[in-house]
Design an enzyme around this catalytic site. Structure first.
Site, PDB file in Angstrom:
ATOM      1  N   TYR A  50     -25.912  41.521 -41.493  1.00  0.00           N
ATOM      2  CA  TYR A  50     -26.037  42.785 -40.891  1.00  0.00           C
ATOM      3  C   TYR A  50     -24.859  42.991 -39.504  1.00  0.00           C
ATOM      4  CZ  TYR A  50     -27.693  46.455 -37.455  1.00  0.00           C
ATOM      5  OH  TYR A  50     -27.693  47.488 -36.715  1.00  0.00           O
ATOM      6  N   HIS A  80     -20.460  55.324 -30.224  1.00  0.00           N
ATOM      7  CA  HIS A  80     -21.883  55.380 -29.657  1.00  0.00           C
ATOM      8  C   HIS A  80     -21.381  55.703 -28.232  1.00  0.00           C
ATOM      9  CE1 HIS A  80     -23.564  53.635 -33.212  1.00  0.00           C
ATOM     10  NE2 HIS A  80     -24.894  53.807 -32.473  1.00  0.00           N
ATOM     11  N   ASN A 192     -25.026  45.851 -28.261  1.00  0.00           N
ATOM     12  CA  ASN A 192     -26.605  45.497 -28.458  1.00  0.00           C
ATOM     13  C   ASN A 192     -27.172  44.711 -27.321  1.00  0.00           C
ATOM     14  OD1 ASN A 192     -28.270  43.750 -31.019  1.00  0.00           O
ATOM     15  ND2 ASN A 192     -28.260  45.776 -30.557  1.00  0.00           N
ATOM     16  N   ARG A 290     -55.098  48.777   9.122  1.00  0.00           N
ATOM     17  CA  ARG A 290     -55.960  47.521   8.958  1.00  0.00           C
ATOM     18  C   ARG A 290     -55.756  46.830   7.538  1.00  0.00           C
ATOM     19  NH1 ARG A 290     -62.035  48.319   8.105  1.00  0.00           N
ATOM     20  NH2 ARG A 290     -61.463  50.250   8.890  1.00  0.00           N
TER      21      ARG A 290
END
Length: 512
Positions: A50, A80, A192, A290
């Site tokens: 891949y 991208h 990535n 408090r």
């Protein structure tokens, strides 16, 4: 100089991101990178892997011919680079580059050594790619924002360099650097992973801890102003709740207040015979005074856990596929998925919002004369009716706190399937980190007004000399920037000065 090898600590991250300390890379780490690259080059021959000889995402079903393999790596970067919105802050982008570099140095990414050396040079030379805020769904990592970093590395994007925005090619030329060349999978490897959400997340953790320290200090100061009984900080009380954060906050508050002349001893004031039927001074102060250990304790623990997760993520291998020279295998999975970071950022922003709510309530105590019984309305040191003190500053603090409350809704569970349903459940981690950063900046704005308010209250009562050493120091730091408010004047400039004062100093004294 910090040498990168196996892992980085949060203190080293601070020095790199905020003090501009330079980094080097150990020879062992360079050898791991080189070994991984050589193994992948040999292993990938005649195999389908891949992102090396296939398309990306749903396009992985299409094989890419050998003559187009390098174009493939450039194409993922260019295609991208689609981000929108304002550029991310410098330290966040620097953190993202550092995250990517740390992942590559594990020797499991198959990148050429030139990729790590160029990332190192960008960090050291303060060459900061222009990275838009919007674009990531947080799986397969921060593809869009990381693509903008990669675009700068190949000399095609924009960067901030020498205090101005310019073309990346110009910054590279001026620095004597060569653009990154593709070899096997540099395009996919750089785009990535969880680098951007991790970079933003690390900055968020650092800044949230500084906010916590200041809130804790001011909480002591508010109790000094109110002349509270000191036993709410007692270890005998707080250790009965089995939470380390509560005990740590109470211990630190007691440490700060040890030199104070304002806090009361319950034993000395109340634990003897009394004849009066009504007590003018409150036997127990309001919760916002408090219950500080019980409120800030979870905030401390949330920051600690977020730091742990972010440092683990920084020192992880978060891309896909994973190149494992030791087992002679390339593994395909989902280490790019950002759920760990996303969940921590949602928790962090919720904790910071609660801390902001505490600040706002303590300010309301100081402003509300019928509640505190000792201060003029809105800390007004002028003529009541003619002058208005900090009345309008409370509007800003309340409004900004309300926005934090709305922004605290989680992103972690807002997954929307996309990418032809290949990315059918995503982390939204970068959105979560960006929104957390917005909440932290809002908190800093509220804290600016908070700092001005506690200093003004001290002057209303003329108690500077009775403060503890540490709260007195804070009082003087505020007064260097902001005068006593008597006559009405525009306060926005002073608020902005205090907002900048509230940014991280990273002097190593933060509560942990």
């Amino acid at each position: 100089m910090i040498t990168l090898d196996n892992s980085l600590s949060i203190s080293e991250v601070k020095r790199i991101l905020f003090d501009n300390e330079e980094i080097s890379i150990s020879q062992a780490a360079l050898d791991r990178v080189e070994g991984s690259f050589i193994f992948l080059k040999e292993f990938s021959a005649n195999k389908i892997i891949y992102g090396i000889n296939t398309g990306f995402g749903p396009m992985a079903q299409y094989r890419v011919s050998d003559e187009n393999l390098l174009d493939l790596q450039y194409n993922i970067i260019r295609s991208h680079s689609t981000g929108t919105g304002e550029p991310l802050p410098k330290e966040c982008v620097k953190g993202a580059m550092l995250s990517r570099l740390c992942a590559f140095l594990q020797g499991k990414s198959g990148v050429h050594v030139n990729a790590v050396t160029l990332l190192k040079e960008f960090i050291n030379r303060d060459i900061i790619p222009v990275v838009p805020q919007h674009g990531s769904v947080g799986a397969s990592g921060d593809l869009v924002q990381l693509a903008h970093i990669a675009l700068a590395l190949i000399g095609e994007g924009d960067v901030f360099y020498n205090n101005h925005r310019c073309k990346a090619s110009e910054a590279l030329d001026e620095s004597g650097l060569q653009p990154l060349k593709m070899h096997l999978r540099e395009g996919l490897a750089i785009t990535n992973g969880t680098g951007v959400m991790t970079g933003i997340g690390l900055v968020n953790v650092i800044e949230a801890r500084k906010l916590l320290d200041s809130t804790l200090l001011c909480s002591v100061m508010v109790n000094e102003i109110a002349s509270s009984y000191s036993d709410f900080m007692a270890p005998e009380l707080n250790t009965l709740k089995n939470h380390y954060g509560q005990s740590a906050i109470a211990e630190r508050m007691a440490e700060i207040s040890a030199s104070s002349k304002r806090l009361l001893s319950r034993s000395e004031v109340l634990y003897h015979k009394h004849s009066e039927s009504t007590f003018k001074h409150k036997v127990q102060p309001y919760y916002s005074l408090r219950c500080v250990p019980q409120i800030l304790g979870p905030v401390l623990e949330t920051i600690d856990n977020a730091e742990k997760i972010l440092i683990e993520e920084l020192n992880s291998v978060d891309d896909n596929p994973i190149v494992d020279k030791e087992t002679q295998m390339v593994y395909h999975g989902g280490n790019f998925h950002g759920d760990y970071v996303s969940f921590e950022m949602d928790k962090l922003k919720t904790a910071v919002t609660k801390m902001t709510m505490l600040m706002e309530r303590q300010m309301n105590y100081l402003f509300h004369d019928r509640i505190n019984g000792i201060l003029p309305p809105f800390l007004n040191m002028g003529v009541l009716g003619l002058n208005y003190g900090l009345q309008a500053a409370q509007f800003t603090a309340t409004s900004t706190t309300a926005e934090c409350q709305t922004l605290s809704n989680p992103m972690y569970v807002h997954s929307i399937p996309n990418n032809n349903d290949n990315q059918d459940i995503v982390s939204m981690g970068t959105n979560s980190a960006i929104i957390a950063a917005r909440v932290i900046d809002n908190a800093r704005q509220v804290q600016a007004i908070y700092h001005i308010s506690v200093a003004q209250a001290v002057d209303c009562l003329n108690i500077e000399g009775e403060l503890s050493d540490e709260t007195k120091k804070l009082y003087h730091e505020v007064r260097k920037l902001v005068p006593v408010i008597t006559d009405d004047k525009p306060l926005y400039k002073y608020i902005n000065l205090m907002r900048c004062f509230g940014k991280p100093q990273h002097d190593g004294t933060e509560l942990k």
